[in-house]
Design a protein around this motif. Structure first.
Motif, PDB file in Angstrom:
ATOM      1  N   ASP A  45       0.799  -1.217   0.000  1.00 46.71           N
ATOM      2  CA  ASP A  45       0.000   0.000   0.000  1.00 46.71           C
ATOM      3  C   ASP A  45       0.838   1.277   0.000  1.00 46.71           C
ATOM      4  O   ASP A  45       0.750   2.085  -0.919  1.00 46.71           O
ATOM      5  N   HIS A  46       1.672   1.478   1.040  1.00 52.13           N
ATOM      6  CA  HIS A  46       2.382   2.761   1.117  1.00 52.13           C
ATOM      7  C   HIS A  46       3.586   2.694   2.052  1.00 52.13           C
ATOM      8  O   HIS A  46       3.710   1.795   2.878  1.00 52.13           O
ATOM      9  N   VAL A  47       4.460   3.700   1.892  1.00 57.63           N
ATOM     10  CA  VAL A  47       5.528   4.012   2.841  1.00 57.63           C
ATOM     11  C   VAL A  47       5.323   5.452   3.284  1.00 57.63           C
ATOM     12  O   VAL A  47       5.045   6.334   2.456  1.00 57.63           O
ATOM     13  N   SER A  48       5.449   5.708   4.580  1.00 52.64           N
ATOM     14  CA  SER A  48       5.256   7.057   5.118  1.00 52.64           C
ATOM     15  C   SER A  48       6.541   7.574   5.756  1.00 52.64           C
ATOM     16  O   SER A  48       7.262   6.828   6.428  1.00 52.64           O
ATOM     17  N   LEU A  49       6.806   8.858   5.535  1.00 52.48           N
ATOM     18  CA  LEU A  49       7.936   9.556   6.128  1.00 52.48           C
ATOM     19  C   LEU A  49       7.433  10.761   6.907  1.00 52.48           C
ATOM     20  O   LEU A  49       6.365  11.306   6.606  1.00 52.48           O
ATOM     21  N   VAL A  50       8.219  11.193   7.889  1.00 57.26           N
ATOM     22  CA  VAL A  50       7.917  12.431   8.617  1.00 57.26           C
ATOM     23  C   VAL A  50       9.184  13.278   8.650  1.00 57.26           C
ATOM     24  O   VAL A  50      10.303  12.759   8.563  1.00 57.26           O
ATOM     25  N   ALA A  51       9.008  14.576   8.776  1.00 56.62           N
ATOM     26  CA  ALA A  51      10.141  15.485   8.777  1.00 56.62           C
ATOM     27  C   ALA A  51      11.050  15.221   9.976  1.00 56.62           C
ATOM     28  O   ALA A  51      10.582  14.893  11.069  1.00 56.62           O
ATOM     29  N   ASN A  52      12.342  15.353   9.736  1.00 58.77           N
ATOM     30  CA  ASN A  52      13.346  15.182  10.776  1.00 58.77           C
ATOM     31  C   ASN A  52      13.595  16.534  11.448  1.00 58.77           C
ATOM     32  O   ASN A  52      14.258  17.405  10.872  1.00 58.77           O
ATOM     33  N   ASP A  53      13.066  16.705  12.652  1.00 61.88           N
ATOM     34  CA  ASP A  53      13.191  17.986  13.347  1.00 61.88           C
ATOM     35  C   ASP A  53      14.630  18.318  13.707  1.00 61.88           C
ATOM     36  O   ASP A  53      14.949  19.488  13.980  1.00 61.88           O
ATOM     37  N   GLN A  54      15.503  17.311  13.737  1.00 61.74           N
ATOM     38  CA  GLN A  54      16.900  17.535  14.111  1.00 61.74           C
ATOM     39  C   GLN A  54      17.825  17.615  12.882  1.00 61.74           C
ATOM     40  O   GLN A  54      19.042  17.510  13.015  1.00 61.74           O
ATOM     41  N   TYR A  55      17.232  17.846  11.716  1.00 61.70           N
ATOM     42  CA  TYR A  55      18.038  17.852  10.495  1.00 61.70           C
ATOM     43  C   TYR A  55      19.086  18.955  10.527  1.00 61.70           C
ATOM     44  O   TYR A  55      18.807  20.078  10.941  1.00 61.70           O
ATOM     45  N   TRP A  56      20.285  18.635  10.045  1.00 64.39           N
ATOM     46  CA  TRP A  56      21.407  19.578  10.094  1.00 64.39           C
ATOM     47  C   TRP A  56      21.250  20.742   9.112  1.00 64.39           C
ATOM     48  O   TRP A  56      21.810  21.826   9.321  1.00 64.39           O
ATOM     49  N   GLY A  57      20.509  20.521   8.036  1.00 62.84           N
ATOM     50  CA  GLY A  57      20.379  21.544   7.000  1.00 62.84           C
ATOM     51  C   GLY A  57      19.067  22.295   7.102  1.00 62.84           C
ATOM     52  O   GLY A  57      18.405  22.307   8.142  1.00 62.84           O
ATOM     53  N   GLU A  58      18.684  22.916   5.995  1.00 63.28           N
ATOM     54  CA  GLU A  58      17.430  23.671   5.973  1.00 63.28           C
ATOM     55  C   GLU A  58      16.260  22.708   6.131  1.00 63.28           C
ATOM     56  O   GLU A  58      16.161  21.699   5.442  1.00 63.28           O
ATOM     57  N   LYS A  59      15.359  23.041   7.052  1.00 64.49           N
ATOM     58  CA  LYS A  59      14.217  22.163   7.342  1.00 64.49           C
ATOM     59  C   LYS A  59      13.246  22.180   6.157  1.00 64.49           C
ATOM     60  O   LYS A  59      12.961  23.233   5.575  1.00 64.49           O
ATOM     61  N   PRO A  60      12.711  21.032   5.786  1.00 65.63           N
ATOM     62  CA  PRO A  60      11.756  20.990   4.671  1.00 65.63           C
ATOM     63  C   PRO A  60      10.422  21.609   5.047  1.00 65.63           C
ATOM     64  O   PRO A  60      10.024  21.602   6.213  1.00 65.63           O
ATOM     65  N   ALA A  61       9.726  22.144   4.029  1.00 66.23           N
ATOM     66  CA  ALA A  61       8.391  22.703   4.263  1.00 66.23           C
ATOM     67  C   ALA A  61       7.370  21.591   4.478  1.00 66.23           C
ATOM     68  O   ALA A  61       6.381  21.768   5.186  1.00 66.23           O
ATOM     69  N   ILE A  62       7.610  20.439   3.848  1.00 63.50           N
ATOM     70  CA  ILE A  62       6.720  19.285   3.999  1.00 63.50           C
ATOM     71  C   ILE A  62       7.024  18.583   5.317  1.00 63.50           C
ATOM     72  O   ILE A  62       8.174  18.295   5.627  1.00 63.50           O
ATOM     73  N   LYS A  63       5.999  18.325   6.099  1.00 59.71           N
ATOM     74  CA  LYS A  63       6.177  17.668   7.402  1.00 59.71           C
ATOM     75  C   LYS A  63       5.867  16.173   7.359  1.00 59.71           C
ATOM     76  O   LYS A  63       6.300  15.436   8.241  1.00 59.71           O
ATOM     77  N   ALA A  64       5.102  15.744   6.385  1.00 60.11           N
ATOM     78  CA  ALA A  64       4.760  14.325   6.269  1.00 60.11           C
ATOM     79  C   ALA A  64       4.583  13.979   4.794  1.00 60.11           C
ATOM     80  O   ALA A  64       4.002  14.764   4.035  1.00 60.11           O
ATOM     81  N   ALA A  65       5.106  12.826   4.407  1.00 56.47           N
ATOM     82  CA  ALA A  65       5.010  12.385   3.017  1.00 56.47           C
ATOM     83  C   ALA A  65       4.626  10.919   2.966  1.00 56.47           C
ATOM     84  O   ALA A  65       5.142  10.102   3.736  1.00 56.47           O
ATOM     85  N   THR A  66       3.711  10.593   2.070  1.00 53.22           N
ATOM     86  CA  THR A  66       3.274   9.216   1.863  1.00 53.22           C
ATOM     87  C   THR A  66       3.506   8.832   0.412  1.00 53.22           C
ATOM     88  O   THR A  66       3.119   9.580  -0.503  1.00 53.22           O
ATOM     89  N   PHE A  67       4.161   7.705   0.196  1.00 54.70           N
ATOM     90  CA  PHE A  67       4.365   7.153  -1.144  1.00 54.70           C
ATOM     91  C   PHE A  67       3.401   5.990  -1.314  1.00 54.70           C
ATOM     92  O   PHE A  67       3.547   4.958  -0.657  1.00 54.70           O
ATOM     93  N   ARG A  68       2.399   6.170  -2.177  1.00 56.56           N
ATOM     94  CA  ARG A  68       1.407   5.119  -2.418  1.00 56.56           C
ATOM     95  C   ARG A  68       1.750   4.341  -3.672  1.00 56.56           C
ATOM     96  O   ARG A  68       2.136   4.910  -4.690  1.00 56.56           O
ATOM     97  N   PHE A  69       1.568   3.023  -3.613  1.00 57.03           N
ATOM     98  CA  PHE A  69       1.922   2.150  -4.730  1.00 57.03           C
ATOM     99  C   PHE A  69       0.678   1.847  -5.550  1.00 57.03           C
ATOM    100  O   PHE A  69      -0.263   1.200  -5.074  1.00 57.03           O
ATOM    101  N   ILE A  70       0.688   2.352  -6.797  1.00 54.61           N
ATOM    102  CA  ILE A  70      -0.471   2.213  -7.685  1.00 54.61           C
ATOM    103  C   ILE A  70       0.047   1.748  -9.045  1.00 54.61           C
ATOM    104  O   ILE A  70       0.361   2.565  -9.913  1.00 54.61           O
ATOM    105  N   PRO A  71       0.155   0.458  -9.265  1.00 56.86           N
ATOM    106  CA  PRO A  71       0.756  -0.030 -10.507  1.00 56.86           C
ATOM    107  C   PRO A  71      -0.134   0.076 -11.741  1.00 56.86           C
ATOM    108  O   PRO A  71       0.371   0.086 -12.859  1.00 56.86           O
ATOM    109  N   ASP A  72      -1.429   0.155 -11.550  1.00 58.20           N
ATOM    110  CA  ASP A  72      -2.353   0.151 -12.687  1.00 58.20           C
ATOM    111  C   ASP A  72      -2.538   1.562 -13.242  1.00 58.20           C
ATOM    112  O   ASP A  72      -2.885   2.480 -12.497  1.00 58.20           O
ATOM    113  N   PRO A  73      -2.309   1.778 -14.545  1.00 57.71           N
ATOM    114  CA  PRO A  73      -2.438   3.117 -15.123  1.00 57.71           C
ATOM    115  C   PRO A  73      -3.820   3.734 -14.931  1.00 57.71           C
ATOM    116  O   PRO A  73      -3.938   4.926 -14.651  1.00 57.71           O
TER     117      PRO A  73
END
Length: 490
Positions: A190-218
């Protein structure tokens, strides 16, 4: 409630409604689900499409323009004519598990990647390393066996990211890196989910949460975009609907280039594919434009060798294998081959499935029958890529500047050519740009002249996104969905 307070309450409700609240999450669609989340131990591009520059970082990295940029190394110096490199590491960097990053992590990662028991899919990137040693906690010297002007580029691959020894045993399912996003969960299928790393050494991303959904059918991918179930599909699998989406003001269509050489791979270890005339016959049977039109709805650039047309060292060699079915028939007759049936293994991507039907018809027209075998991704990786149990297959090789794969012993093409190997060896030693260009052009000509594979087209990157999303990569110089600069606009 009096009118003044009623108006204030209504305004407050309006400003905090989901429709007007600032967007800080994103859902992206992907055709393929990765077999694991370890970029240092898996060949699937889908791994890097999730973790590269998001979870994991290397000493260097590839930018959206294809240039080599600083990563965990803020700078580096070439020493002894490119025979060693001194990497200056960033301060204050921690892994997601809280462990501090330093020179020992670099040494562990490089030693692990080049170890005898390493399962790194790009192990050749590290074969030139003689030793890696810490000058101090934030400085690493990598000494090579021979000068290598391309070493900083090699360290930018997803296969060369820096990993944490303390957590590496679980890297395939619970990856821990230093990047701007942390792994949250993986619901397989179904999916993989990521969340922003609050302790990141560089510039913090504007996105706080990202989901990659798997949809193989066009068709399902199109429906997901139209319904808003996904916000973007960076590599959109239904090009036949791009015109409809482009006409809809809710969306924008991103058309760029990739490093994906799409080929009809031939297994040289399977008779009669070891015969030059048979491979040449197959190459001349292929109508590239028909395949591009039928499989990709016109999106794609014809290629005649294993090299990206946007690269300044590209040589247009399509004439070497121009569509000529009568020539194909004559070559097969000269080779004494008739009543030939070959197995055509097709992985899930639409370019392979749709293209495979067209290729099968074109081969049939010159007297070569094919047995089409549709495979799931894990099956293709195991049977075709790992065990070379196939005759023909269609696949896009999306790794950057990967022409050197033809010099790898035991690689799934089983292409063995001492002349090509010699050119690759000279290229590894060359540091002067003009000499490197000459050798790259010579390598392309050898592949085209020996009909190493059926070279079809350079995969276009056709993406679709919500019109309010900015920062997605238009081109794909590396298999990646780098979210560090992605944001929603008002």
């Amino acid at each position: 409630m009096n009118g003044k307070f009623a108006k204030a309450a209504a305004l407050s409700a309006l400003l905090t409604s989901p429709a007007l609240a600032a967007q800080d999450s994103i859902t992206l669609g992907m055709v393929l689900e990765p077999p694991n989340l370890d970029p240092t131990g898996g060949a699937a591009a889908a791994i890097d499409e999730i973790v590269y520059a998001n979870i994991f970082e290397g000493l260097t990295r590839i930018g959206r323009d294809g240039s080599v940029r600083p990563g965990l190394a803020k700078s580096w110096d070439a020493e002894n004519g490119g025979k060693s490199y001194l990497f200056h590491l960033r301060e204050g960097v921690s892994f997601h598990d809280g462990n501090a990053f330093d020179a020992q992590d670099v040494i562990f990662s490089l030693d692990r990647a080049r170890a005898a028991e390493s399962t790194n899919a790009q192990k050749t990137l590290f074969e030139g390393i003689e030793k890696a040693e810490a000058v101090d906690p934030l400085t690493v010297r990598v000494t090579l066996k021979a000068p290598d002007g391309g070493f900083p580029f090699k360290m930018a691959w997803g296969d060369a990211v820096i990993v944490d020894e303390a957590s590496v045993k679980d890297i395939a399912t619970s990856p821990v890196g230093t990047g701007p996003f942390r792994f949250q969960d993986w619901a397989q299928g179904d999916h993989v989910s990521l969340v922003a790393n609050d302790q990141y050494w560089g510039e913090k991303p504007a996105i706080k949460a990202a989901t990659f959904r798997f949809i193989p059918d066009p068709s399902a991918a199109f429906a997901a975009m139209m319904s808003g179930d996904v916000d973007a599909f960076p590599i959109y699998p239904a090009p036949e609907t791009l015109a409809q989406l482009q006409a809809d003001p809710r969306f924008k269509v991103l058309v760029g280039t990739t490093e994906g050489e799409t080929i009809l791979a031939m297994n040289h270890a399977r008779p009669p594919l070891e015969l030059l005339k048979v491979r040449e016959a197959i190459a001349h049977a292929l109508n590239r434009q028909e395949i591009i039109d039928g499989a990709m709805f016109g999106y794609g650039t014809p290629i005649g060798t294993h090299f990206a047309p946007h690269n300044p060292d590209y040589v247009d060699l399509t004439a070497e294998s121009a569509y000529d079915p009568e020539r194909s028939k004559a070559l097969l007759a000269e080779a004494g081959v008739k009543d030939l049936t070959l197995r055509l293994a097709l992985p899930p991507p639409p370019y392979a499935r749709r293209g495979g039907e067209i290729v099968a018809a074109e081969l049939r027209a010159v007297g070569i029958n094919t047995q089409i075998i549709n495979m799931e991704w894990a099956q293709w990786l195991e049977q075709v890529f790992k065990n070379a149990d196939y005759d023909l297959t269609i696949i896009s090789h999306v790794e950057p500047m990967d022409i050197g794969i033809y010099a790898r012993p035991g690689y799934y093409f089983n292409y063995g050519n001492p002349a090509f190997d010699k050119v690759m060896g000279l290229l590894d030693e060359a540091t002067e740009p003009g000499e490197r260009s000459r050798l790259l052009r010579q390598a392309q000509e050898i592949l085209a002249g020996t009909y190493a594979n059926g070279f079809l087209f350079q995969l276009a990157k056709t993406g679709v996104a919500n019109a309010q999303i900015e920062g997605l990569w238009e081109n794909a110089p590396m298999p990646a969905n780098d979210l560090s600069e992605v944001r929603w606009t008002e």
